[in-house]
Design an enzyme around this catalytic site. Structure first.
Site, PDB file in Angstrom:
ATOM      1  N   ASP A   1       0.828  -1.200   0.000  1.00 49.75           N
ATOM      2  CA  ASP A   1       0.000   0.000   0.000  1.00 49.75           C
ATOM      3  C   ASP A   1       0.867   1.257   0.000  1.00 49.75           C
ATOM      4  O   ASP A   1       2.091   1.198   0.174  1.00 49.75           O
ATOM      5  CB  ASP A   1      -0.892   0.018   1.249  1.00 49.75           C
ATOM      6  CG  ASP A   1      -1.875  -1.144   1.281  1.00 49.75           C
ATOM      7  OD1 ASP A   1      -2.281  -1.594   0.195  1.00 49.75           O
ATOM      8  OD2 ASP A   1      -2.228  -1.588   2.392  1.00 49.75           O
TER       9      ASP A   1
ATOM     10  N   TYR B   1       6.195  -9.411   7.921  1.00 48.18           N
ATOM     11  CA  TYR B   1       5.937  -7.981   8.010  1.00 48.18           C
ATOM     12  C   TYR B   1       6.230  -7.502   9.425  1.00 48.18           C
ATOM     13  O   TYR B   1       6.056  -8.252  10.396  1.00 48.18           O
ATOM     14  CB  TYR B   1       4.475  -7.670   7.677  1.00 48.18           C
ATOM     15  CG  TYR B   1       4.170  -7.615   6.197  1.00 48.18           C
ATOM     16  CD1 TYR B   1       4.315  -6.431   5.489  1.00 48.18           C
ATOM     17  CD2 TYR B   1       3.721  -8.736   5.516  1.00 48.18           C
ATOM     18  CE1 TYR B   1       4.029  -6.366   4.127  1.00 48.18           C
ATOM     19  CE2 TYR B   1       3.427  -8.689   4.158  1.00 48.18           C
ATOM     20  CZ  TYR B   1       3.580  -7.496   3.478  1.00 48.18           C
ATOM     21  OH  TYR B   1       3.300  -7.437   2.138  1.00 48.18           O
TER      22      TYR B   1
END
Length: 261
Positions: free
Chosen positions: A57, A117
């Site tokens: 994103d 992540y």
């Protein structure tokens, strides 16, 4: 006669703060767009295309992600020299860290991989402005011990339909998280960082859009006392009706590692 094609796996790092995500978009500055623009300069006469291992994103960074380069007609003669030229011409917030030739059987999308992540954040005070690209800044106080306990609830295979945006009918909502741990940040350091900052580490094979940022958002709400451990458990049940609305900012998230099995 079929045109010969050559295949390369390229690992890359980038700071995502000034980019509108990975995927090329009209009138937007993206990581994929910048890579393609640079490749056109470095390989002016070549016909090529690239395919990323996944999308990120806006404002999300990566310490290790990858894309596949498909090059027609002529192979790269010297991978080390090509990597040097590629890096020289890329902007300072993108860096190639490795390149390897692969076979036509390699598929960067279908190839089994594991992603880690990390979400970096601090709380309780306003940060130095230079922290903005790296740390999400929660001004309110948070109960980190409770957040740490609740992070473990996400480990395993669960229905994550409450943890994505614009859920589509064919979306695979059953996802497996291998590990989910909240601890002190030792990923990034700077003299302008607050004395203490934190990192949520999440590992899995694949994630839905906003899934990690919504997991982080739910944990922040737990830390504020707006959600409980029972709320988290209920949100992970099949066909649950939980509505989560807090998506943590993109600038705290980075893809820390990408491994192909």
């Amino acid at each position: 006669m079929q045109t010969p094609r050559f295949y390369y796996l390229i690992h890359v790092q980038f700071l995502g703060f000034r980019f509108s995500g990975w995927q090329k978009q009209p009138n937007q500055k993206t990581v994929e767009g910048m890579l393609v623009k640079t490749l056109k300069f470095v390989l002016p006469n070549a016909k090529f295309k690239i395919l990323g291992a996944g999308r990120t994103d806006a404002k999300v960074s990566a310490l290790n992600t990858a894309f596949e380069l498909f090059l027609d007609k002529e192979p790269l003669n010297d991978l080390k020299e090509f990597m040097h030229d590629f890096n020289i011409n890329l902007p300072p917030d993108i860096r190639i860290i490795s390149i390897d030739q692969v076979t036509e059987n390699f598929n960067i999308i279908k190839e089994s991989k594991l992603k880690e992540y990390v979400y970096l954040f601090s709380f309780g005070q306003k940060n130095h402005p230079f922290c903005a690209p790296f740390l999400a800044n929660i001004i309110e106080d948070l109960n980190v011990d409770l957040m740490t306990d609740c992070a473990q609830l996400f480990v395993g295979t669960h229905d994550f339909s409450s943890y994505t945006a614009r859920l589509q009918p064919n979306t695979k909502v059953l996802r497996t998280i291998e590990s989910c741990e909240l601890k002190r940040n030792n990923i990034l350091e700077a003299n302008f960082f607050p004395e203490i900052s934190y990192a949520l580490h999440i590992t899995g094979a694949g994630f839905m859009r906003y899934q990690i940022r919504m997991i982080m958002g739910a944990l922040i709400q737990v830390g504020k006392g707006e959600l409980t451990a029972l709320d988290i458990k209920e949100s992970l049940k099949k066909e649950n009706t939980t509505v989560l609305t807090f998506v943590a900012p993109g600038s705290g998230l980075l893809l820390n590692d990408l491994k192909f099995k």
